[in-house]
Design an enzyme around this catalytic site. Structure first.
Site, PDB file in Angstrom:
ATOM      1  N   ASP A  32       0.847  -1.183   0.000  1.00  0.00           N
ATOM      2  CA  ASP A  32       0.000   0.000   0.000  1.00  0.00           C
ATOM      3  C   ASP A  32       0.892   1.245   0.000  1.00  0.00           C
ATOM      4  O   ASP A  32       2.103   1.157   0.235  1.00  0.00           O
ATOM      5  CB  ASP A  32      -0.874  -0.052   1.258  1.00  0.00           C
ATOM      6  CG  ASP A  32      -1.783   1.137   1.407  1.00  0.00           C
ATOM      7  OD1 ASP A  32      -2.370   1.558   0.393  1.00  0.00           O
ATOM      8  OD2 ASP A  32      -1.900   1.648   2.532  1.00  0.00           O
ATOM      9  N   ASP A  34      -0.397   4.994   1.105  1.00  0.00           N
ATOM     10  CA  ASP A  34      -0.696   5.892   2.220  1.00  0.00           C
ATOM     11  C   ASP A  34      -0.589   5.166   3.554  1.00  0.00           C
ATOM     12  O   ASP A  34      -1.175   4.090   3.744  1.00  0.00           O
ATOM     13  CB  ASP A  34      -2.101   6.480   2.058  1.00  0.00           C
ATOM     14  CG  ASP A  34      -2.213   7.351   0.821  1.00  0.00           C
ATOM     15  OD1 ASP A  34      -1.986   8.556   0.934  1.00  0.00           O
ATOM     16  OD2 ASP A  34      -2.489   6.800  -0.265  1.00  0.00           O
ATOM     17  N   ARG A  77     -15.316  11.556  -0.428  1.00  0.00           N
ATOM     18  CA  ARG A  77     -14.189  12.432  -0.079  1.00  0.00           C
ATOM     19  C   ARG A  77     -13.735  13.263  -1.279  1.00  0.00           C
ATOM     20  O   ARG A  77     -13.458  14.463  -1.143  1.00  0.00           O
ATOM     21  CB  ARG A  77     -13.031  11.591   0.466  1.00  0.00           C
ATOM     22  CG  ARG A  77     -13.279  11.054   1.876  1.00  0.00           C
ATOM     23  CD  ARG A  77     -12.180  10.127   2.325  1.00  0.00           C
ATOM     24  NE  ARG A  77     -12.250   8.837   1.641  1.00  0.00           N
ATOM     25  CZ  ARG A  77     -11.320   7.892   1.728  1.00  0.00           C
ATOM     26  NH1 ARG A  77     -10.220   8.108   2.422  1.00  0.00           N
ATOM     27  NH2 ARG A  77     -11.479   6.750   1.091  1.00  0.00           N
ATOM     28  N   LYS A 165      -6.581  -4.386  -5.814  1.00  0.00           N
ATOM     29  CA  LYS A 165      -5.275  -4.674  -5.217  1.00  0.00           C
ATOM     30  C   LYS A 165      -4.935  -6.155  -5.363  1.00  0.00           C
ATOM     31  O   LYS A 165      -3.794  -6.508  -5.679  1.00  0.00           O
ATOM     32  CB  LYS A 165      -5.262  -4.250  -3.744  1.00  0.00           C
ATOM     33  CG  LYS A 165      -5.355  -2.744  -3.546  1.00  0.00           C
ATOM     34  CD  LYS A 165      -5.047  -2.341  -2.117  1.00  0.00           C
ATOM     35  CE  LYS A 165      -5.010  -0.820  -1.979  1.00  0.00           C
ATOM     36  NZ  LYS A 165      -4.341  -0.363  -0.746  1.00  0.00           N
ATOM     37  N   ASP A 188      -1.906  -1.611   5.613  1.00  0.00           N
ATOM     38  CA  ASP A 188      -2.380  -1.206   6.936  1.00  0.00           C
ATOM     39  C   ASP A 188      -3.892  -1.107   7.053  1.00  0.00           C
ATOM     40  O   ASP A 188      -4.419  -1.058   8.160  1.00  0.00           O
ATOM     41  CB  ASP A 188      -1.788   0.155   7.314  1.00  0.00           C
ATOM     42  CG  ASP A 188      -2.440   1.301   6.543  1.00  0.00           C
ATOM     43  OD1 ASP A 188      -2.409   1.284   5.291  1.00  0.00           O
ATOM     44  OD2 ASP A 188      -2.999   2.205   7.198  1.00  0.00           O
ATOM     45  N   ASN A 191      -8.841  -2.356   3.130  1.00  0.00           N
ATOM     46  CA  ASN A 191      -8.816  -2.639   1.695  1.00  0.00           C
ATOM     47  C   ASN A 191      -7.549  -3.373   1.259  1.00  0.00           C
ATOM     48  O   ASN A 191      -7.418  -3.755   0.099  1.00  0.00           O
ATOM     49  CB  ASN A 191      -9.003  -1.357   0.883  1.00  0.00           C
ATOM     50  CG  ASN A 191      -7.955  -0.307   1.171  1.00  0.00           C
ATOM     51  OD1 ASN A 191      -7.385  -0.256   2.261  1.00  0.00           O
ATOM     52  ND2 ASN A 191      -7.700   0.548   0.201  1.00  0.00           N
TER      53      ASN A 191
END
Length: 233
Positions: A32, A34, A77, A165, A188, A191
């Site tokens: 990942d 972020d 968002r 992913k 983390d 997803n």
């Protein structure tokens, strides 16, 4: 067996898997972006630039804990970012930091003939730059709509979801001819769970409880070189 300091051992939890990828054979690490490759959540920084930081951070937190559908939460968002000048990406990029050990991890894996890929629920506007700077082999992220120099508040094309992913893990390993037993996934958020489950070695990195429960190992300090220490055990 590779010797570790007691401090390093304290930062890696969960018992070792029965067998794990061999660092000295070609492999693939997929992770990942972020809060994993980098310390920050890019969309939260964009939200701050747009004056809606608190609203976006709240949605992000719920999404990463698996309490909200990721695609729906991302659309919500991004809609809040409507009207933000695209020049904000330059400011945000200057504010992000590679997680401690990230570049060393990538360089060490490349030295052993491994490939490294990142797949992100974030945005190509930032991920492309990170990937080039870190010499990452594969990367995938979302694209934001723009018009007249500002964000339209829309995501263009398919949203990167947990299924995306997982597909990236399978596609990149096939493209590179990587043995399935030589795949490591690090993440983390909720997803990231499908790719963590699918990898031969799934690692939860400073992760939410739901992610730690699904991973083979959990790293609890922000140092990505712990991945190499696990492989060297």
């Amino acid at each position: 067996m590779h010797q570790q300091t007691s401090q390093a051992l304290d930062n890696i939890t969960a018992p070792p898997v029965a067998s794990k990828p061999d660092l000295d054979r070609p492999g693939l690490l997929i992770m990942d972006v972020d809060s994993t490759l980098i310390d920050e959540e890019v969309i939260d920084l964009l939200g701050m630039a747009a004056g809606v930081g608190e609203r976006i951070t709240t949605i992000t937190d719920h999404a990463m804990c698996g309490e909200l559908d990721f695609a729906g939460s991302l659309k919500a968002r991004v809609k809040l970012l409507r009207g933000l000048p695209v020049s904000a990406f330059d400011k945000v990029y200057a504010e992000v930091h590679f997680t401690r050990g990230a570049i060393d991890l990538i360089n060490e894996l490349h030295r052993h003939g491994w490939k490294v890929g990142v797949v992100s629920g974030g945005f190509h506007d930032i991920v492309d730059r990170l990937a080039r700077q870190a010499h990452i082999d594969h990367w995938l992220a979302n694209r934001l709509g723009t018009a007249h120099g500002v964000l339209t508040g829309e995501v263009i094309g398919q949203i990167v979801t947990k299924e995306t992913k997982l597909h990236a893990l399978r596609q990149w390993s096939a493209d590179d001819g990587i043995d399935p037993d030589q795949i490591v996934a690090v993440g983390d958020g909720a997803n990231d769970i499908p790719m963590i489950r699918a990898a031969r070695l799934g690692i939860a990195f400073c992760a939410k409880p739901a992610v730690r429960r699904e991973a083979d190992r959990a790293i609890t300090q922000r140092d990505l070189m712990e991945v190499v220490r696990i492989l060297n055990e």
